[in-house]
Scaffold this motif. Structure first.
Motif, PDB file in Angstrom:
ATOM      1  N   TRP A 140       0.840  -1.200   0.000  1.00 45.22           N
ATOM      2  CA  TRP A 140       0.000   0.000   0.000  1.00 45.22           C
ATOM      3  C   TRP A 140       0.878   1.255   0.000  1.00 45.22           C
ATOM      4  O   TRP A 140       2.109   1.165   0.096  1.00 45.22           O
ATOM      5  CB  TRP A 140      -0.910   0.018   1.217  1.00 45.22           C
ATOM      6  N   ASP A 190       1.409   3.358   2.278  1.00 47.72           N
ATOM      7  CA  ASP A 190       2.112   3.638   3.528  1.00 47.72           C
ATOM      8  C   ASP A 190       3.286   2.691   3.767  1.00 47.72           C
ATOM      9  O   ASP A 190       3.888   2.696   4.844  1.00 47.72           O
ATOM     10  CB  ASP A 190       1.148   3.553   4.713  1.00 47.72           C
ATOM     11  N   THR A 191       3.634   1.867   2.775  1.00 54.15           N
ATOM     12  CA  THR A 191       4.682   0.863   2.950  1.00 54.15           C
ATOM     13  C   THR A 191       6.038   1.510   3.246  1.00 54.15           C
ATOM     14  O   THR A 191       6.454   2.453   2.571  1.00 54.15           O
ATOM     15  CB  THR A 191       4.821  -0.011   1.688  1.00 54.15           C
ATOM     16  N   THR A 220       3.486  -2.407   6.323  1.00 55.18           N
ATOM     17  CA  THR A 220       2.389  -1.777   5.589  1.00 55.18           C
ATOM     18  C   THR A 220       1.065  -2.155   6.218  1.00 55.18           C
ATOM     19  O   THR A 220       0.852  -3.314   6.607  1.00 55.18           O
ATOM     20  CB  THR A 220       2.405  -2.199   4.103  1.00 55.18           C
ATOM     21  N   CYS A 266       7.056   0.651  -4.108  1.00 54.39           N
ATOM     22  CA  CYS A 266       6.473   1.554  -3.108  1.00 54.39           C
ATOM     23  C   CYS A 266       6.214   2.938  -3.696  1.00 54.39           C
ATOM     24  O   CYS A 266       5.217   3.596  -3.352  1.00 54.39           O
ATOM     25  CB  CYS A 266       7.393   1.653  -1.897  1.00 54.39           C
TER      26      CYS A 266
END
Length: 398
Positions: free
Chosen positions: A144, A146-147, A161, A187
């Motif tokens: 995602w 936010d990884t 994540t 990412c």
């Protein structure tokens, strides 16, 4: 180094690997076969996907170098056959394993999603041996927006994540370098298009989640976390430094003390009687550990309390409750929110876990994790209401 071209399904068998020009026939047949094949650049322990180009002759001159790639081409062919026809392996990296007879790979798989943009997931793939002709999936991790990726200082890196953290240790420096390059680019794509759980992205990953069927010990290894003090009994325990004799003794005392206390009527037994029983079980004198045993008794006694029902669907429990499979099943627990830094997910194959890895300290900022915790509990509640007329429970594990 080697360049290897592998056939995608349909293939006669998983053992068919590198293709040669003699197999392609005329130009039309050659184009058809190339469209059903993938080329990979290989180094020790890693295979990196190469986009198909128009220069078949350039590929042909390097195809026979696959003999220097070890068993990776054969394993890669088997892994390719796990995929849907529209998906591709971007990278396969061999990882260290606590089991000498097993082979593990972190595989980056990409596809075009609903928004016609590149989407990436990580698969954890297990082979029971180097000679195995089949493999299974033990982990699926969506990448995602936010990884984050961090080196662990011990020859590996962690990927975090959506509240999940997994640790990967490639078998060589070159393999780790290849993995980090590909993951950072994946990412960047996720951040550019803002992929988030519950959105339109990565819906196709559910197919691979439904295919998780590795042995439970393999699944446990994929879910191993760092900095743990309390681990699953069947998880390999690897010490960064060799523990002292006293530390080993305390660990054995703690593990045995629990079973002794569970077998006794604690309202009618003294601390000395429990210590005597402990000495019988361990066949040694524990006089110098009397204070440690008394302290552990109090800790274990507090943990042995049943989990507290907060709402109709939510329990508040301790490490003891989270590790007691009988209690979890009797309470109908289906999801566990693990809000600790030191304690393992004890049954990753049986329950859905979400980890908020923080220490139990007054200075810890729990408010910053409020949305993650709420979303997990709410999602679990909605799923359980949909699939069950009677609500299985969620355990909040502190």
């Amino acid at each position: 180094m080697a360049l290897v071209t592998l056939q995608r399904s349909p293939t006669p068998s998983a053992a068919s690997s590198a293709s040669t020009s003699e197999e392609f026939g005329n130009d039309d047949d050659r184009k058809t076969n190339l469209s059903l094949s993938d080329s990979f650049f290989m180094v020790k322990g890693a295979a990196l996907f190469l986009q198909q180009g128009n220069c078949y002759q350039g590929q042909r001159s390097l195809l026979h170098l696959h003999k220097n790639a070890g068993d990776l081409p054969q394993h890669l062919q088997v892994m390719i056959n796990l995929l849907r026809s529209e998906d591709r392996i971007k990278l396969a990296v061999r990882l260290e394993s606590s089991w000498s007879d097993r082979v593990r790979y972190m595989v980056v798989v990409y596809s075009s999603g609903r928004q016609d943009t590149e989407e990436n997931i990580l698969l954890g793939v297990d082979f029971t041996s180097k000679e195995s002709k089949s493999c299974t999936i033990g982990m699926v991790l969506n990448l995602w927006s936010d990884t984050t990726i961090r080196l662990d200082g011990d020859g590996g890196f962690s990927v975090n994540t959506a509240g999940r953290t997994h640790v990967f240790k490639p078998v060589s420096v070159q393999a780790m370098w290849s993995a980090l390059q590909v993951l950072h680019k994946a990412c960047e794509v996720a951040r550019r298009y803002n992929y988030f759980p519950g959105g339109l992205a990565l819906v196709w990953a559910s197919y691979y989640e439904s295919c998780i069927c590795s042995d439970q010990s393999c699944i446990n290894e994929w879910n191993t976390m760092q900095d743990l003090e309390s681990t699953r009994p069947d998880s390999p325990i690897l010490f960064m430094e060799k523990p002292s004799e006293g530390e080993r003794t305390e660990w054995v005392i703690k593990a045995t003390l629990r079973s002794v206390m569970m077998s006794k009527d604690l309202e009618n037994v003294t601390c000395k009687e429990i210590r005597n029983e402990l000495e019988k079980k361990l066949s040694c004198n524990l006089k110098e550990y009397k204070e440690y045993i008394d302290n552990e008794m109090l800790v274990i006694l507090g943990q042995m309390d049943k989990a507290s029902l907060i709402f109709d669907y939510l329990y508040l429990g301790s490490e003891w409750n989270a590790s007691n499979l009988e209690e979890l099943n009797n309470a109908g627990i289906g999801y566990i929110l693990n809000v600790t830094r030191e304690i393992d997910n004890f049954f990753p194959g049986l329950f859905a876990y979400h980890n908020i890895r923080v220490y139990d300290e007054e200075s810890t900022d729990l408010l910053s994790h409020w949305n993650d915790a709420y979303n997990f509990i709410n999602k679990a509640k909605l799923v359980l209401v949909y699939f069950h007329s009677v609500l299985p429970q969620v355990l909040l594990h502190l």
